[in-house]
Design a protein around this motif. Structure first.
Motif, PDB file in Angstrom:
ATOM      1  N   UNK A 293      43.648  39.047  23.069  1.00 49.85           N
ATOM      2  CA  UNK A 293      42.911  38.921  21.813  1.00 49.85           C
ATOM      3  C   UNK A 293      42.550  40.297  21.261  1.00 49.85           C
ATOM      4  N   UNK A 294      42.140  41.206  22.143  1.00 51.83           N
ATOM      5  CA  UNK A 294      41.767  42.553  21.681  1.00 51.83           C
ATOM      6  C   UNK A 294      42.972  43.281  21.112  1.00 51.83           C
ATOM      7  N   UNK A 295      44.117  43.130  21.761  1.00 50.01           N
ATOM      8  CA  UNK A 295      45.315  43.792  21.242  1.00 50.01           C
ATOM      9  C   UNK A 295      45.685  43.228  19.880  1.00 50.01           C
ATOM     10  N   UNK A 296      45.592  41.882  19.732  1.00 45.30           N
ATOM     11  CA  UNK A 296      45.868  41.295  18.419  1.00 45.30           C
ATOM     12  C   UNK A 296      44.844  41.772  17.394  1.00 45.30           C
ATOM     13  N   UNK A 297      43.601  41.931  17.843  1.00 47.67           N
ATOM     14  CA  UNK A 297      42.553  42.367  16.915  1.00 47.67           C
ATOM     15  C   UNK A 297      42.779  43.809  16.480  1.00 47.67           C
ATOM     16  N   UNK A 298      43.200  44.660  17.435  1.00 49.83           N
ATOM     17  CA  UNK A 298      43.409  46.082  17.107  1.00 49.83           C
ATOM     18  C   UNK A 298      44.669  46.287  16.281  1.00 49.83           C
ATOM     19  N   UNK A 299      45.683  45.465  16.509  1.00 43.88           N
ATOM     20  CA  UNK A 299      46.928  45.644  15.759  1.00 43.88           C
ATOM     21  C   UNK A 299      46.854  45.017  14.369  1.00 43.88           C
ATOM     22  N   UNK A 300      45.812  44.267  14.076  1.00 42.86           N
ATOM     23  CA  UNK A 300      45.697  43.677  12.740  1.00 42.86           C
ATOM     24  C   UNK A 300      45.552  44.771  11.697  1.00 42.86           C
ATOM     25  N   UNK A 301      46.308  44.626  10.599  1.00 42.96           N
ATOM     26  CA  UNK A 301      46.345  45.694   9.596  1.00 42.96           C
ATOM     27  C   UNK A 301      45.127  45.635   8.679  1.00 42.96           C
ATOM     28  N   UNK A 302      44.644  44.465   8.380  1.00 41.01           N
ATOM     29  CA  UNK A 302      43.556  44.334   7.423  1.00 41.01           C
ATOM     30  C   UNK A 302      42.371  43.615   8.066  1.00 41.01           C
ATOM     31  N   UNK A 303      41.216  43.785   7.394  1.00 44.99           N
ATOM     32  CA  UNK A 303      40.014  43.086   7.878  1.00 44.99           C
ATOM     33  C   UNK A 303      40.151  41.573   7.724  1.00 44.99           C
ATOM     34  N   UNK A 304      40.958  41.152   6.766  1.00 45.52           N
ATOM     35  CA  UNK A 304      41.156  39.725   6.554  1.00 45.52           C
ATOM     36  C   UNK A 304      41.812  39.095   7.775  1.00 45.52           C
ATOM     37  N   UNK A 306      41.749  40.288  10.852  1.00 43.48           N
ATOM     38  CA  UNK A 306      40.788  40.301  11.970  1.00 43.48           C
ATOM     39  C   UNK A 306      39.755  39.167  11.822  1.00 43.48           C
ATOM     40  N   UNK A 307      39.313  38.943  10.587  1.00 40.21           N
ATOM     41  CA  UNK A 307      38.364  37.861  10.364  1.00 40.21           C
ATOM     42  C   UNK A 307      38.989  36.515  10.706  1.00 40.21           C
ATOM     43  N   UNK A 308      40.269  36.356  10.404  1.00 33.90           N
ATOM     44  CA  UNK A 308      40.953  35.115  10.734  1.00 33.90           C
ATOM     45  C   UNK A 308      41.041  34.929  12.243  1.00 33.90           C
ATOM     46  N   UNK A 309      41.260  36.049  12.975  1.00 32.92           N
ATOM     47  CA  UNK A 309      41.283  35.954  14.441  1.00 32.92           C
ATOM     48  C   UNK A 309      39.914  35.515  14.977  1.00 32.92           C
TER      49      UNK A 309
END
Length: 855
Positions: A293-304, A306-309
């Motif tokens: 989950x952290x890797x997916x959160x860090x690799x997310x390009x936008x705050x949108x 990350x918010x979806x995660x």
């Protein structure tokens, strides 16, 4: 290599679902190994294919096949039918190859894989039509390339975990998380942490950076592992001292005590290590999930993203919470079931104990009788008690005869049972035929009613066109109408054709065909009665019978959504009195002798409303045989109920309309006092205050509220009324005041009252809107205001389908809540009070002006 991802059905453990596994075929042992992912080093299990059978059944679903071994059945699922056929063919071919190699048949693997199936089957003397053509390799799901693809995702994080192999899961998880050879000792043990303990400096800077950037779950995992290694080393260092202490002891007793102490210590260590393994398993799983989950959160390009995660995780948490609550509920139910089973087992044990005691007592009696018989036979002096040989022979003959009789009775019993069985089958067939004939008869009667109503409708159309017909034809039409109105069921019974199902009165004494003075209305009433009877006959088996069965299954009444739905559908005649009495008793307290005291007061003192009550009694339900004449049996009861209510509620006393409400209550409840309290419940609980007062202000407010709802729900009809200047309150005011009495036919009226007594005045609003919706198209076709008023006077009695009206009232019109009704009443009451104040001021000014002008 034959490998790829398949879904395996778990049959053990708390979660029985499909789990994604990486399968790999071992050529040396003819085993099909399966792992959780393609990157794992230790398999979760193996399937022995050498003695297994392969099977795919159409009823299991697409892509599902089974591998049956002598010990277990493995159910697997491929991503498609093509992939399933590929796996089945490959497994079958490789199993043949392994078996042929064991029996030293000259068959090579390359030949089995590469040559066509037709060639191989021809060499093995098997017809090629029994084999399927070779399936093309699905590269997206099978092969080494599929190992580089991500594993198929499951619905929950813990669904893919193997609960049967926790140690293997821990090893594979630690290997996947660490990814370093420092955690892997030379002996292949995953938990060899000596290098971590002795050489912590071997971690290079990149690994330290990854650990710093990782999640707190991984740090907790590493800390737990290091602490466990330190404890193990300390315990290993402590064991030599214990051995020396044991060596120094000389007495055997001391040695035994030391050894027992060591056993206790080692037992505690084993328990702590087991608990540590469990903690490590949980910590590693949590760390691995959190790392993903952290890797997916860090690799997310936008705050949108990350918010979806974050939202996804919140939804997962809610899902797990709901599942946990469901499991808790199931656990409680299982505990209750277990308690019941235990009590049942205890009862059975007690019963078995009683049987054993009874058996023991019987054995004692048998032993006593046997001893007594032995003593009597062995005593030669007691000749009177000695059984002679002849007596024994006679008894044996009697026993043989009794055995023959028993056999004869058994044969006779079997024969009688067969006869009873045959008679039962015949009776069942006759009952089914009778039921089918009754249903057929009901359908024929309904069809006959329908045809007769159409015939009467045609006569009515001809009646309207009588002025345009010749005199002879007009006279013929009038004769036909007269015969149709006077034809009675008795005439049909005399002829043996009892097809006219229209009786004169219904269950509550209402006339099925009301007597109107206008001949056209008489014809309409006869048509309406036939239509109602036809609908009732058609719905008797389909709707009414299941509804009666549901009501028969209802035991003690208690408020619920199911009871509300049943009441809205209509209460059967045999249950209506009980349900109405229960509804009234829930809302009205019954002081002892209150009704009798009111009757005594009305007999001793004449109430001012007594004269008005006497005037209204002959005008109450004139189309009902129980109130049609002054000598009817219910007229005195109705008089006493109305007089008692006038003394019970002096603020109202008596208002025109209360006689009809009390009459309906008397017809259903039959008891005077019950009808009195039903009237109290309607006036004081269901209807708003001042509904039956002298000003009828609340009744007028409801008419304004109804006009608002009519404009919202039926805008076309409202525009039509406004265009022709129709005031619907002239028609609907009486509906609300007496709850549709004398407006609807008795069958539909009582269904409306069922829901009205249980739910309140909102039911009257809903049915009033439904009545206009039911006849909306007919009203829109009339474009003369006089004709519209004439149609509105009698159109409610032409409604024949009560089931359709109920669906419109409670489903089609999207009914309004009670809160909205209260708010509208408050708003219009304030407006009406303001208007009344203005009228009073104008009246006072006018009186003052006339007084100043003088005579």
């Amino acid at each position: 290599k034959l490998c790829g991802y398949l879904n395996k059905l778990g049959i053990k453990g708390p979660i029985k679902t499909w789990k994604s596994r990486w399968f790999f075929y071992d050529e040396n042992k003819c085993h099909l190994l399966y792992y959780r992912t393609a990157q794992d080093v230790n398999p979760l299990g193996a399937i022995d294919l050498s003695s297994a059978s392969l099977d795919c059944k159409l009823e299991n679903g697409e892509g599902i096949f089974e591998i049956r071994t002598p010990n277990r059945v493995f159910t697997l699922k491929a991503i498609s039918k093509q992939a399933m056929m590929y796996w089945l063919q490959q497994l079958q071919m490789r199993r043949w190859e392994f078996c042929n190699a064991l029996t030293r048949f000259p068959v090579g693997s390359s030949q089995l894989v590469n040559e066509p199936l037709l060639g191989r089957t021809s060499r093995s003397d098997v017809d090629h039509e029994d084999f399927l053509p070779p399936v093309k390799t699905p590269t997206e799901a099978v092969g080494l390339k599929a190992a580089s693809l991500p594993a198929p995702q499951t619905s929950t994080a813990l669904q893919n975990i193997s609960l049967k192999h926790p140690w293997t899961e821990i090893q594979n998880t630690v290997y996947n998380i660490c990814g370093s050879k420092q955690l892997w000792g030379n002996n292949g043990n995953v938990f060899n942490f000596d290098e971590f303990q002795e050489h912590p400096e071997n971690l290079d800077e990149e690994q330290e950076a990854e650990m710093e950037a990782g999640c707190e779950g991984e740090r907790a995992c590493y800390c737990s592992v290091l602490n466990w290694a330190r404890k193990a080393k300390w315990r290993n260092s402590a064991s030599p001292g214990l051995a020396e202490e044991l060596h120094r002891e000389r007495s055997p007793v001391d040695k035994v005590s030391v050894l027992q102490q060591q056993i206790l210590t080692l037992t505690e260590e084993v328990k702590s290590q087991k608990e540590l393994v469990k903690l490590l398993h949980k910590a590693l799983e949590a760390a691995q999930q959190e790392k993903r989950v952290s890797s997916m959160y860090l690799t997310a390009a936008e705050d949108k993203d990350r918010l979806e995660l974050v939202r996804h995780k919140v939804r997962q948490i809610a899902d797990l919470t709901s599942r946990m609550e469901a499991l808790e509920k199931e656990k409680k139910e299982l505990e209750q079931t277990l308690t019941l089973k235990e009590s049942h087992i205890q009862e059975l044990k007690d019963h078995v104990q009683l049987l054993m005691e009874k058996n023991h007592a019987k054995q004692q009696v048998i032993m006593a009788l046997t001893e007594q018989m032995t003593r009597e036979l062995s005593d030669p002096l007691q000749e009177t008690n000695t059984i002679t040989v002849e007596t024994l022979y006679k008894q044996q003959e009697e026993i043989e005869h009794l055995k023959d009789d028993i056999d004869a009775y058994k044969t006779q019993n079997q024969f009688l049972n067969s006869e009873i069985h045959q008679v039962t089958r015949l009776w069942t067939g006759v009952a089914e035929n009778e039921k089918a004939l009754l249903m057929k008869c009901a359908c024929l009667q309904a069809q006959n009613c329908k045809m007769e109503s159409k015939y009467l409708m045609v006569l009515r159309k001809l009646q309207e066109a009588v002025p345009l017909l010749p005199n002879s034809h007009a006279e013929l039409v009038r004769n036909l109408i007269q015969e149709a109105l006077q034809w009675d069921a008795k005439e049909g019974a005399e002829e043996g054709l009892n097809l006219n199902p229209v009786s004169e009165y219904d269950e509550y004494g209402f006339m099925t065909v009301p007597e109107y003075e206008v001949e056209d209305w008489k014809l309409l009433a006869k048509i309406q009665a036939l239509e109602i009877k036809s609908n009732n006959l058609r719905s008797q088996e389909v709707v009414e019978k299941p509804l009666r069965d549901r009501w028969n299954s209802v035991g003690e009444l208690s408020p619920s959504a199911e009871l509300k739905s049943l009441i809205r559908s209509g209460i059967p005649v045999e249950h209506r009195q009980r349900v109405w009495g229960w509804i009234v008793s829930r809302h009205c307290s019954h002081p002892p002798d209150h009704y009798q005291r009111l009757l005594r007061q009305s007999e001793s003192t004449e109430h001012p409303a007594c004269r008005q009550i006497e005037l209204d009694l002959p005008r109450t339900l004139t189309n009902n045989k129980h109130f049609s004449s002054p000598t009817s049996p219910l007229i005195p009861k109705l008089r006493r109920v109305l007089l008692a209510f006038s003394w019970h509620n002096p603020a109202i006393g008596y208002c025109q309309g209360l006689n009809r409400l009390a009459a309906i209550a008397l017809l259903v409840l039959e008891d005077e006092e019950s009808a009195f309290w039903c009237l109290v419940h309607i006036v004081e609980n269901l209807m708003p205050a001042d509904y039956y007062s002298n000003t009828l202000i609340t009744s007028q407010v409801d008419q304004r509220v109804f006009k608002d709802f009519l404009s919202e729900k039926l805008p076309r009809l409202t525009a039509h009324f406004e265009h022709h200047r129709i005031d619907v309150s002239l028609i609907t005011f009486n509906w609300f005041l007496v709850a549709f009495v004398d407006s609807l036919v008795s069958d539909i009226l009582l269904r409306v009252w069922d829901a009205f007594l249980y739910e309140g005045t909102k039911v009257i609003f809903r049915y009033a809107l439904a009545i206009f919706k039911y006849n909306e198209e007919e009203i829109l076709r009339i474009h003369d205001n006089v004709e519209i008023y004439q149609y509105l006077r009698f159109f409610t009695r032409m409604i024949v389908d009560g089931r359709k009206l109920m669906n419109i009232a409670f489903n089609d019109l999207n009914p309004f809540p009670m809160k909205l009704l209260r708010n509208r009443r408050t708003m219009h009451r304030e407006e009406m009070e303001t208007e009344l104040c203005e009228l009073e001021q104008i009246k006072a000014a006018y009186v003052k002006e006339r007084a100043e002008q003088g005579p």
